[in-house]
Motif scaffolding. Structure first.
Motif, PDB file in Angstrom:
ATOM      1  N   ALA A  97       3.426 -16.417  10.781  1.00 35.26           N
ATOM      2  CA  ALA A  97       4.122 -15.476   9.904  1.00 35.26           C
ATOM      3  C   ALA A  97       3.260 -15.152   8.680  1.00 35.26           C
ATOM      4  CB  ALA A  97       5.466 -16.055   9.477  1.00 35.26           C
ATOM      5  N   ALA A  98       2.623 -16.169   8.122  1.00 32.77           N
ATOM      6  CA  ALA A  98       1.824 -15.955   6.914  1.00 32.77           C
ATOM      7  C   ALA A  98       0.632 -15.048   7.195  1.00 32.77           C
ATOM      8  CB  ALA A  98       1.359 -17.295   6.353  1.00 32.77           C
ATOM      9  N   GLU A  99       0.083 -15.149   8.402  1.00 29.25           N
ATOM     10  CA  GLU A  99      -1.062 -14.309   8.757  1.00 29.25           C
ATOM     11  C   GLU A  99      -0.660 -12.857   8.923  1.00 29.25           C
ATOM     12  OE1 GLU A  99      -3.386 -15.410  12.259  1.00 29.25           O
ATOM     13  OE2 GLU A  99      -3.754 -17.298  11.184  1.00 29.25           O
ATOM     14  N   ASP A 100       0.533 -12.667   9.480  1.00 30.93           N
ATOM     15  CA  ASP A 100       0.930 -11.344   9.940  1.00 30.93           C
ATOM     16  C   ASP A 100       1.820 -10.591   8.950  1.00 30.93           C
ATOM     17  OD1 ASP A 100       1.190  -9.315  11.849  1.00 30.93           O
ATOM     18  OD2 ASP A 100       3.158 -10.087  12.436  1.00 30.93           O
ATOM     19  N   CYS A 101       2.453 -11.308   8.020  1.00 35.58           N
ATOM     20  CA  CYS A 101       3.525 -10.680   7.230  1.00 35.58           C
ATOM     21  C   CYS A 101       3.296 -10.808   5.731  1.00 35.58           C
ATOM     22  CB  CYS A 101       4.867 -11.300   7.600  1.00 35.58           C
ATOM     23  SG  CYS A 101       5.328 -10.926   9.304  1.00 35.58           S
ATOM     24  N   ASP A 102       4.039  -9.996   4.973  1.00 36.82           N
ATOM     25  CA  ASP A 102       3.935  -9.982   3.515  1.00 36.82           C
ATOM     26  C   ASP A 102       4.924 -10.928   2.858  1.00 36.82           C
ATOM     27  OD1 ASP A 102       2.131  -7.593   3.422  1.00 36.82           O
ATOM     28  OD2 ASP A 102       3.864  -6.691   4.421  1.00 36.82           O
ATOM     29  N   MET A 158      11.604  21.282  -2.825  1.00 39.55           N
ATOM     30  CA  MET A 158      10.443  21.381  -3.719  1.00 39.55           C
ATOM     31  C   MET A 158       9.178  21.819  -2.988  1.00 39.55           C
ATOM     32  SD  MET A 158      10.857  18.231  -6.365  1.00 39.55           S
ATOM     33  CE  MET A 158      10.723  16.875  -5.245  1.00 39.55           C
ATOM     34  N   GLY A 159       9.281  21.931  -1.660  1.00 35.22           N
ATOM     35  CA  GLY A 159       8.156  22.465  -0.900  1.00 35.22           C
ATOM     36  C   GLY A 159       7.239  21.419  -0.287  1.00 35.22           C
ATOM     37  N   HIS A 160       7.660  20.152  -0.294  1.00 31.47           N
ATOM     38  CA  HIS A 160       6.792  19.107   0.271  1.00 31.47           C
ATOM     39  C   HIS A 160       7.069  18.919   1.758  1.00 31.47           C
ATOM     40  CE1 HIS A 160       5.184  17.779  -3.574  1.00 31.47           C
ATOM     41  NE2 HIS A 160       6.389  18.045  -4.057  1.00 31.47           N
ATOM     42  N   LYS A 161       6.012  19.004   2.540  1.00 29.82           N
ATOM     43  CA  LYS A 161       6.138  18.782   3.995  1.00 29.82           C
ATOM     44  C   LYS A 161       6.001  17.290   4.303  1.00 29.82           C
ATOM     45  CE  LYS A 161       3.428  20.285   8.122  1.00 29.82           C
ATOM     46  NZ  LYS A 161       4.008  19.379   9.005  1.00 29.82           N
ATOM     47  N   THR A 162       5.102  16.654   3.538  1.00 32.90           N
ATOM     48  CA  THR A 162       4.900  15.206   3.697  1.00 32.90           C
ATOM     49  C   THR A 162       4.991  14.582   2.312  1.00 32.90           C
ATOM     50  OG1 THR A 162       2.532  15.473   3.399  1.00 32.90           O
ATOM     51  CG2 THR A 162       3.327  15.486   5.669  1.00 32.90           C
ATOM     52  N   ILE A 163       5.278  13.292   2.273  1.00 33.60           N
ATOM     53  CA  ILE A 163       5.365  12.631   0.964  1.00 33.60           C
ATOM     54  C   ILE A 163       4.732  11.235   1.016  1.00 33.60           C
ATOM     55  CG2 ILE A 163       7.348  13.801  -0.074  1.00 33.60           C
ATOM     56  CD1 ILE A 163       9.095  11.625   1.066  1.00 33.60           C
ATOM     57  N   PRO A 164       4.228  10.781  -0.161  1.00 26.26           N
ATOM     58  CA  PRO A 164       3.643   9.438  -0.224  1.00 26.26           C
ATOM     59  C   PRO A 164       4.741   8.401  -0.420  1.00 26.26           C
ATOM     60  CG  PRO A 164       3.359  10.568  -2.322  1.00 26.26           C
ATOM     61  CD  PRO A 164       4.103  11.514  -1.432  1.00 26.26           C
ATOM     62  N   VAL A 165       4.788   7.409   0.459  1.00 25.23           N
ATOM     63  CA  VAL A 165       5.789   6.346   0.328  1.00 25.23           C
ATOM     64  C   VAL A 165       5.099   4.987   0.331  1.00 25.23           C
ATOM     65  CG1 VAL A 165       7.673   7.656   1.414  1.00 25.23           C
ATOM     66  CG2 VAL A 165       6.156   6.259   2.837  1.00 25.23           C
ATOM     67  N   VAL A 166       5.822   4.008  -0.204  1.00 32.28           N
ATOM     68  CA  VAL A 166       5.330   2.635  -0.202  1.00 32.28           C
ATOM     69  C   VAL A 166       5.289   2.155   1.244  1.00 32.28           C
ATOM     70  CG1 VAL A 166       5.939   0.273  -0.871  1.00 32.28           C
ATOM     71  CG2 VAL A 166       6.274   2.170  -2.497  1.00 32.28           C
ATOM     72  N   LYS A 167       4.173   1.544   1.620  1.00 34.90           N
ATOM     73  CA  LYS A 167       4.096   0.969   2.976  1.00 34.90           C
ATOM     74  C   LYS A 167       5.182  -0.069   3.139  1.00 34.90           C
ATOM     75  CE  LYS A 167      -0.226   1.166   5.334  1.00 34.90           C
ATOM     76  NZ  LYS A 167      -1.614   0.839   5.247  1.00 34.90           N
ATOM     77  N   ARG A 168       5.818  -0.064   4.288  1.00 34.85           N
ATOM     78  CA  ARG A 168       6.863  -1.064   4.522  1.00 34.85           C
ATOM     79  C   ARG A 168       6.278  -2.465   4.465  1.00 34.85           C
ATOM     80  NH1 ARG A 168       8.749   2.312   9.080  1.00 34.85           N
ATOM     81  NH2 ARG A 168      10.755   3.158   8.457  1.00 34.85           N
ATOM     82  N   LEU A 169       6.977  -3.346   3.747  1.00 30.95           N
ATOM     83  CA  LEU A 169       6.584  -4.750   3.818  1.00 30.95           C
ATOM     84  C   LEU A 169       6.962  -5.269   5.193  1.00 30.95           C
ATOM     85  CD1 LEU A 169       7.865  -6.251   0.429  1.00 30.95           C
ATOM     86  CD2 LEU A 169       5.627  -5.257   0.947  1.00 30.95           C
ATOM     87  N   GLY A 191       0.821  -1.212   0.000  1.00 28.77           N
ATOM     88  CA  GLY A 191       0.000   0.000   0.000  1.00 28.77           C
ATOM     89  C   GLY A 191       0.851   1.255   0.000  1.00 28.77           C
ATOM     90  N   LEU A 192       0.177   2.358   0.310  1.00 25.33           N
ATOM     91  CA  LEU A 192       0.833   3.661   0.295  1.00 25.33           C
ATOM     92  C   LEU A 192       0.529   4.344   1.619  1.00 25.33           C
ATOM     93  CD1 LEU A 192       0.187   6.146  -2.641  1.00 25.33           C
ATOM     94  CD2 LEU A 192      -0.224   6.818  -0.304  1.00 25.33           C
TER      95      LEU A 192
END
Ligand code: AMP
Ligand code: MG
Length: 401
Positions: A240-245, A167-178, A25-26
């Motif tokens: 692990a499979a339930e909780d992780c990517d 560039m004037g960005h206070k916050t930025i969109p990043v990929v959610k950590r796996l 996600g983002l």
């Protein structure tokens, strides 16, 4: 697992594993939290950089034509140290303005001379050289308002985070950590800090792997290390499979009777390949456990590290469309005899010396795949192609560690 691709080339292993993707996600983060994250969207500049013409030097601003045939003496009509002060100033013929680095260029001036090349008295400046037009940093010369400066997938290094701010960005969109589960296996493993009994060793792989996961901008989830028990392993894999990517296991993927990761994956999981033409690191497997991608890494500490760099890192980058970080590659001259293998891509750990004739690679250290010091004390790994011979003096490709 009759049709499971077996003992595949590195490229084949990458190709097979890349068919499996993961949902990432983002999220929006503050710049202070952006280090080592991956930009999720193209980022355009909200301003021109620089936003106005300004001086690249501490010195004087004046008309270029007044500086031809130096030395020239001009009248000082003011000082500009910050924005706003230039509004009331117009630099006419025979005039100069004292100016600081980064301050706006006043009207009339079209060149700068740095202070080191001038001498002054109360009201005049003598220029030793002609004014420099290129010491005016032009509005928008670095970035134009609206321009996409950083693309989706960019790995955020300190300078790139600085650029987001420029560039004037206070916050930025990043990929959610796996979330990356790390499961060590083996009855012999003890946690550092505990007392070793006969036959036991300290568990080290999960710490090294966790560092590699963080370096790629993701979140390691260290599961407790499991002994050589199928039931424990199954329970831990399910959690692990339930909780992780993504799941990384270490140990238990070779041919032995106690290699339970391989066994449970064969019997109850979905194996996409097993064993790779890579030395060190030939035992790994890749597949799915309950729909969650899983790499079974070898237990030998050097092997698990190498497999992460050669297979897991590229998989994670591909899955998150990230273009970094990648190990730098370079060419170095071999100063030691190094041993390739007939059928596998072989990575030997080397010290790299920087000389005036380029990089020189020395293999100084015992190359056993259990010898973690061989990576920890090295600056690079020479990449030896299968079946080729290498002599001292040859130029070889190196992965910089
Ligand atoms: P295995 O792949 O389980 O046969 O393990 C190969 C070698 O790596 C053995 O010498 C293990 O003791 C060692 N080893 C396995 N897992 C780890 C670990 N997590 N940390 C350090 N060494 C390990
Ligand atoms: Mg084991």
């Amino acid at each position: 697992m009759a049709e499971t691709p077996y003992f595949v080339k590195v490229e084949e292993a990458l190709k097979i594993s890349f068919h499996t993707k993961t949902q990432s996600g983002l999220e929006i983060v503050e710049l202070d939290d952006a280090f080592q994250r991956i930009l999720a969207k193209d980022l355009n500049s909200l301003v021109n950089d620089p936003p106005f013409d300004n001086s690249a030097m501490d010195g004087f601003a004046m008309r270029y034509e007044d500086t031809i045939n130096p030395p020239k003496t001009l009248e000082i009509i003011g000082t500009i140290q910050a924005a706003g002060q230039e509004d009331s100033i117009f630099v006419g013929p025979g005039q100069a303005v004292r100016i600081m680095t980064g301050a706006p260029i006043p009207k009339g001036a079209d060149s700068i001379l740095q202070v080191e090349l001038t001498s002054t008295d109360q009201s005049s400046v003598t220029l030793q050289k002609e004014g420099m037009k290129h010491f005016i940093r032009k509005k928008g010369e670095n970035l134009v308002n609206g321009e996409v400066a950083l693309k989706a997938g960019t790995y955020l290094t300190p300078s790139r985070i600085g650029l987001c701010a420029t560039m004037g960005h206070k916050t930025i969109p990043v990929v959610k950590r796996l979330r990356v589960a790390i499961i060590s296996t083996g009855d012999e493993l003890k946690q550092p800090g505990d007392k070793l009994e006969r036959g036991e060793i300290y568990e080290s792989n999960s710490f090294g792997l966790a560092g590699l996961v963080k370096w790629l901008g993701h979140q390691p989830v260290r599961m407790h290390s499991v002994g050589d028990s199928l039931d424990d392993l199954r329970d831990t894999l399910n959690l692990a499979a339930e909780d992780c990517d993504l799941i990384l296991t270490s140990g238990g993927v070779s041919m032995g009777d106690w290699d339970l990761v391989r066994k449970i994956m064969e019997d109850e999981g979905d194996v996409h390949f097993w064993r790779v033409k890579l030395r060190p690191g030939s035992p790994p497997l890749f597949g799915l456990w309950k729909d969650t991608p899983i790499f079974g890494l070898p237990g030998n500490p050097v092997s698990s590290h190498v497999v992460f760099r050669v297979l897991v890192g590229p998989w994670i980058r591909n899955a998150t469309s990230a273009n970094g970080p990648v190990e730098a590659r370079a060419f170095a001259k071999l100063a030691s005899k190094v041993k390739p293998t007939r059928d596998s891509l072989t990575l030997r750990r080397v010290s790299i010396e920087v000389t005036k004739d380029g990089l020189v690679a020395h293999q100084k250290i015992h190359q056993g795949s259990g010898n973690l010091a061989s990576i920890a004390f090295s600056e690079g790994m020479v990449i030896l192609q299968p079946g080729r011979e290498y002599s001292i003096g040859d130029m070889v490709e190196v992965m910089i560690l």
